[in-house]
Design a protein around this motif. Structure first.
Motif, short mmCIF file in Angstrom:
data_model
loop_
_atom_site.label_atom_id
_atom_site.label_comp_id
_atom_site.label_asym_id
_atom_site.label_seq_id
_atom_site.Cartn_x
_atom_site.Cartn_y
_atom_site.Cartn_z
N ILE A 32 17.22 -1.03 -13.63
CA ILE A 32 16.08 -0.21 -13.19
C ILE A 32 16.31 0.41 -11.82
O ILE A 32 15.74 1.44 -11.49
CB ILE A 32 14.77 -1.04 -13.22
CG1 ILE A 32 13.52 -0.14 -13.07
CG2 ILE A 32 14.74 -2.08 -12.12
CD1 ILE A 32 13.15 0.54 -14.32
N TYR A 33 17.15 -0.23 -11.01
CA TYR A 33 17.36 0.29 -9.65
C TYR A 33 18.66 1.06 -9.53
O TYR A 33 19.69 0.67 -10.06
CB TYR A 33 17.36 -0.85 -8.63
CG TYR A 33 16.00 -1.49 -8.51
CD1 TYR A 33 14.93 -0.77 -8.01
CD2 TYR A 33 15.80 -2.80 -8.90
CE1 TYR A 33 13.67 -1.35 -7.92
CE2 TYR A 33 14.56 -3.38 -8.82
CZ TYR A 33 13.50 -2.65 -8.33
OH TYR A 33 12.27 -3.21 -8.24
N ARG B 76 8.39 3.63 2.34
CA ARG B 76 7.56 4.79 1.96
C ARG B 76 6.68 4.43 0.76
O ARG B 76 7.15 4.02 -0.29
CB ARG B 76 8.43 5.99 1.63
CG ARG B 76 7.61 7.18 1.13
CD ARG B 76 8.32 8.47 1.31
NE ARG B 76 8.33 8.87 2.71
CZ ARG B 76 8.99 9.92 3.19
NH1 ARG B 76 9.69 10.66 2.37
NH2 ARG B 76 8.95 10.21 4.46
N GLN B 77 5.39 4.61 0.97
CA GLN B 77 4.41 4.17 -0.03
C GLN B 77 4.09 5.31 -1.01
O GLN B 77 4.31 6.48 -0.70
CB GLN B 77 3.12 3.73 0.66
CG GLN B 77 3.29 2.54 1.60
CD GLN B 77 3.53 1.24 0.86
OE1 GLN B 77 3.01 1.04 -0.23
NE2 GLN B 77 4.33 0.36 1.43
N PRO B 78 3.55 4.96 -2.17
CA PRO B 78 3.10 6.02 -3.09
C PRO B 78 2.04 6.91 -2.43
O PRO B 78 1.41 6.51 -1.45
CB PRO B 78 2.51 5.25 -4.27
CG PRO B 78 3.14 3.91 -4.20
CD PRO B 78 3.38 3.63 -2.76
N GLU B 79 1.83 8.08 -3.02
CA GLU B 79 0.92 9.05 -2.41
C GLU B 79 -0.52 8.56 -2.34
O GLU B 79 -1.31 9.09 -1.56
CB GLU B 79 0.94 10.37 -3.23
CG GLU B 79 2.30 11.01 -3.36
CD GLU B 79 2.86 11.52 -2.03
OE1 GLU B 79 2.12 11.50 -1.05
OE2 GLU B 79 4.03 11.92 -2.03
N ASN B 80 -0.86 7.60 -3.16
CA ASN B 80 -2.26 7.17 -3.17
C ASN B 80 -2.53 6.05 -2.17
O ASN B 80 -3.60 5.45 -2.20
CB ASN B 80 -2.68 6.72 -4.58
CG ASN B 80 -1.86 5.54 -5.07
OD1 ASN B 80 -0.88 5.16 -4.44
ND2 ASN B 80 -2.26 4.98 -6.19
N ASP C 162 13.82 2.81 -7.59
CA ASP C 162 13.40 2.62 -8.98
C ASP C 162 13.68 3.91 -9.77
O ASP C 162 13.26 5.00 -9.37
CB ASP C 162 11.89 2.31 -8.99
CG ASP C 162 11.40 1.89 -10.35
OD1 ASP C 162 10.85 0.80 -10.45
OD2 ASP C 162 11.56 2.68 -11.31
N ILE D 136 12.58 4.92 -12.57
CA ILE D 136 11.44 5.56 -13.25
C ILE D 136 10.42 6.09 -12.24
O ILE D 136 10.07 7.27 -12.26
CB ILE D 136 10.76 4.56 -14.21
CG1 ILE D 136 11.76 4.12 -15.28
CG2 ILE D 136 9.54 5.20 -14.88
CD1 ILE D 136 11.25 3.02 -16.19
N SER D 137 9.96 5.22 -11.35
CA SER D 137 8.90 5.66 -10.44
C SER D 137 9.45 6.45 -9.27
O SER D 137 8.73 7.27 -8.68
CB SER D 137 8.12 4.46 -9.91
OG SER D 137 8.93 3.71 -9.02
N TYR E 81 10.30 5.14 -6.42
CA TYR E 81 9.99 4.51 -5.15
C TYR E 81 11.01 3.42 -4.81
O TYR E 81 11.76 2.94 -5.67
CB TYR E 81 8.58 3.92 -5.17
CG TYR E 81 7.51 4.98 -5.25
CD1 TYR E 81 7.32 5.87 -4.20
CD2 TYR E 81 6.71 5.12 -6.38
CE1 TYR E 81 6.36 6.86 -4.27
CE2 TYR E 81 5.75 6.11 -6.46
CZ TYR E 81 5.58 6.97 -5.39
OH TYR E 81 4.64 7.95 -5.46
N TRP F 87 7.90 -2.72 -4.11
CA TRP F 87 7.49 -3.27 -5.41
C TRP F 87 7.47 -4.79 -5.41
O TRP F 87 6.46 -5.42 -5.57
CB TRP F 87 8.38 -2.76 -6.55
CG TRP F 87 8.27 -3.60 -7.76
CD1 TRP F 87 9.21 -4.44 -8.26
CD2 TRP F 87 7.12 -3.76 -8.57
NE1 TRP F 87 8.73 -5.09 -9.36
CE2 TRP F 87 7.44 -4.69 -9.57
CE3 TRP F 87 5.85 -3.19 -8.56
CZ2 TRP F 87 6.53 -5.08 -10.55
CZ3 TRP F 87 4.95 -3.58 -9.54
CH2 TRP F 87 5.29 -4.51 -10.53
#
Lengths: 187, 562
Positions: free
Chosen positions: A28-29, A107-111, A146, A148-149, A151, A156
């Motif tokens: 996955i990475y 770095r965090q997700p946009e939300n 990751d 897929i995501s 990030y 995670w």
């Protein structure tokens, strides 16, 4: 026949457990190297630099994050030592005036919204609480992304270093009785 | 040993059961969710240095000071400085991206068409007068012997802090009439009597609400001198034609009512064309009409404008941000830049009796390319040299050495005489405001109201309803804000009318129904809101140009199913 069936079933279970725990994290990475071979330890030991010398707050309280090339070039306009890493940094980035494209582990997700100054100045947290021994490491760890995501692995889960995960945030807030609402951190 | 199909199923079953005890399926769910947040086309917030920029809101003449939180060069939130912002101002950084924005127009063709028509009988209609660009229009019109038209020829300003008792006849005094922060600050010092047919937000917050009959503003205004509280009145505010005379009689002129002050202008501008009210223009006398509705703060019904155009082949060019206004009637609708992507000063506010000069500093680079600059268009037409008129005016203000510059970043006031001309200009371009509080306000000229009385009521027997004006809404409003206030019924949408349940039932109209608003002037498609707060026999109308074209205040009307 019944025993044989159970064995086949268990083989399936074991195969999935092996793939899920050992193979999946490797798949996955995607591993990326940082653009510059940077040593926090060298800067702390030889130059006596503290975290906020480079990762500073601006006058309005916002966090500058990773320093820009201007900051680095302030000291490294010319070589200060004799290391290959420094020579490469000057040749590839300082001299042509090209910003290194740092890969930011945290770095965090946009939300997600995160305020450094609230945690450092009001919460009195040390940098190490979230960033671990990054500030005294001799080399930057590889950046694991990751597939897929997109990030960093650090936001995670367990990656052999303090994780800046939502679970870690929630645990700390809960411990400090500061678990107010989703909108504390989420936009 | 031979594997059977049954073995394969058992292995698969075991694998599924085992997988549930690994992180893989759970991670895939989370990762897929995070991945879906970053699909192409999904807006992503800008990343970059967070800093504050200051500007002045140009949506209305209140010109509220604005602090913009920017990520990199992108403003992400707006807030008031030393006071609040109205909901429209709070979301103004969405406007450059508005889907209804006019994005292209035949600028070259329009220039050629105006040139072909010639400069005789040319006029500029400025729907946001008092700005520096207004002076450019006036200078241009003086140069070609044209007319400079504005909704009011002698606007006044009200000194609310000096008032003890304020009578408002239908004015939305506490709901967007003046500068929100100034009105709120002055509010605690005066008694407010609100006279209007509905219990509006201003009426709810007033000390006293006097319900009057729909369309009865003028009749009520005429009765004011005989009312018990008349002797206590400091000022009367509203649109009724009788109000200037009442203010004069109660001695408000020179005490609470003054001529609207303007910042100094260069001496070379003083030969500019005078401001002419549209009503003073002879009918069928304008051959070429250029309309600046790019930042319109008022709207003149089209039939009143049309009456002034020549009968044969008039040319109308409008500079507009959307197609909703005069673009429906003009031969050429040219797109313009909108706040906050355009630099310009803000017209004097209705509640400011001292001269002020505030520049609306752009917060974003123009989103639409190829927009027309109305000032350049008109100036080029008149052969005026291309100059930076904002800078010229700032230099003229600086030359007086009067007043102070208020910088919002640090809240400091610096006397103009202590600043060099360049430093003054730099401050203004950083969102600072120049004010001259020591300037003695001038009493207003004995003007007349430009408000048009209602159509003759007796001439409309088949029109059973009387129109009540709704709250004014800027021409361009953030889609986010319209969604919030319209879906929450916080404010009447511009294209809606509100009816009392009895009137709606009589007309067989349901809430949200599509209907036609009919008046003596014409008809217009509307949507219906049923509101028990609207008096029976009245229809409260929104402020869309389409509605204003057919339905003035106190007009007789009816609403029928579409």
């Amino acid at each position: 026949v019944k025993l044989r069936g159970t064995i086949v079933f268990l083989i399936g279970v074991l195969a999935a457990l092996g793939a899920g725990w050992a193979g999946f994290p490797r798949l996955i990475y995607q591993t990326h190297q940082q653009p510059v071979d940077f040593s926090h330890q060298a800067h702390a030991d030889k130059a006596g630099a503290k975290c906020d010398d480079c990762h500073a707050f601006r006058a309005d309280g916002t966090f500058a994050g990773v320093p820009t090339l201007d900051k680095c070039a302030g000291c490294h306009a010319a070589a200060m030592g004799s290391t290959v890493a420094e020579k490469n940094f000057i040749d590839r980035y300082v001299t042509p005036g090209r910003e290194p494209q740092w890969l930011v582990y945290a770095r965090q997700p946009e939300n997600v919204y995160f305020s450094h100054i609230t945690h450092i100045k009001r919460g009195n947290l040390k940098c190490e609480r979230c960033h671990g021994n990054q500030g005294s490491s001799n080399a930057l760890p590889p950046y694991q992304q990751d597939r897929i995501s997109g990030y960093s692995r650090d936001i995670w889960g367990h990656a052999g270093r303090p994780a800046m995960t939502m679970d870690a945030c929630v645990a700390c807030h809960r411990q400090s009785h500061l678990e107010h609402s989703c909108l504390d951190c989420h936009k | 040993m031979r594997n059977s199909r049954r073995d394969i199923f058992k292995f698969a079953g075991g694998a599924v059961a085992g997988a549930l005890f690994t992180p893989a399926p759970w991670r895939l769910i989370t990762d897929t969710a995070l991945w879906s947040e970053n699909w192409p086309g999904i807006p992503r917030p800008a990343r970059g240095e967070i800093r504050a920029k200051f500007t002045n809101c140009a949506l209305c003449p209140a010109g509220c000071a604005v602090r913009a939180r920017c990520v990199g060069e992108q403003p992400v939130s707006l807030a008031g400085v030393g006071g609040g912002l109205c909901p429209f101002g709070l979301t103004a950084h969405h406007l450059p991206y508005h889907p209804a924005r006019l994005r292209q127009g035949p600028i070259g063709e329009a220039t050629a068409a105006v040139g072909k028509h010639g400069k005789e009988a040319i006029a500029v209609l400025d729907l946001n007068p008092g700005r520096t660009v207004s002076w450019t229009y006036r200078r241009a019109m003086a140069s070609v012997k044209g007319l400079y038209l504005a909704p009011e020829s002698q606007p006044v300003a009200y000194d609310l802090p000096a008032a003890k008792t304020v009578l408002s006849i239908g004015a939305a005094l506490l709901d967007g009439w003046g500068t929100p922060a100034n009105v709120s600050a002055a509010r605690r010092n005066f008694r407010l009597i609100q006279a209007e047919p509905t219990e509006s937000r201003t009426a709810m917050l007033a000390d006293e609400w006097i319900p009057i009959a729909p369309g009865g503003e003028s009749a009520f205004a005429q009765s004011v001198p005989g009312l018990a509280f008349a002797k206590d009145l400091s000022v009367v505010i509203g649109d009724a034609p009788e109000i200037p005379e009442i203010n004069r009689r109660i001695g408000a002129f020179g005490k609470t009512v003054f001529a609207r002050p303007e910042a100094p202008v260069p001496d070379s501008w003083k030969g500019a064309a005078a401001v002419t009210a549209l009503d003073d223009v002879p009918d069928h006398s304008i051959g070429v009409l250029l309309i600046d509705e790019s930042s319109a703060v008022s709207y003149i019904p089209w039939h009143r404008i049309q009456r002034k155009l020549v009968r044969e082949n008039p040319l109308v060019v409008t500079f507009a941000a959307t197609r909703g206004g005069y673009a429906r009637y003009a031969q050429y609708a040219l797109p313009t830049a909108v706040y906050p992507e355009v630099s310009g000063d803000v017209a004097p506010a209705v509640d400011c009796v001292h001269p002020a000069f505030r520049i609306s500093v752009p917060l974003v680079a123009p989103v639409v390319t190829g927009v027309a600059n109305p000032a350049d268009f008109v100036a080029a037409l008149a052969g005026l040299p291309a100059t930076d008129s904002l800078r010229e005016r700032a230099d003229a203000i600086h030359k007086t050495g009067k007043g102070v510059v208020v910088t919002y970043a640090d809240g400091k006031e610096t006397p103009v005489k202590d600043l060099a001309a360049d430093a003054f200009w730099k401050s203004l371009n950083a969102g600072a405001a120049w004010t001259w509080a020591d300037a003695a306000p001038r009493p207003p000229a004995a003007g007349r109201s430009t408000v048009h009385p209602a159509e003759a009521l007796e001439s409309a027997a088949d029109l059973p309803l009387v129109a009540i004006g709704g709250p004014q809404t800027p021409g361009l409003v953030s889609p986010l804000m319209t969604k919030l206030y319209q879906e929450s019924n916080l404010r009447l949408a511009p294209n809606r009318v509100a009816l009392h349940p009895d009137d709606a039932r009589a007309a067989k109209l349901a809430n949200g129904a599509h209907a036609t608003l009919q008046t003596l002037t014409g008809k217009c498609a509307v949507e219906v809101t049923i509101d028990p707060a609207v008096p029976p026999g009245a229809v409260q109308v929104g402020s869309s140009p389409g509605i204003q074209d057919v339905c003035g205040p106190a007009a007789r009307a009816k609403v029928v199913r579409a």
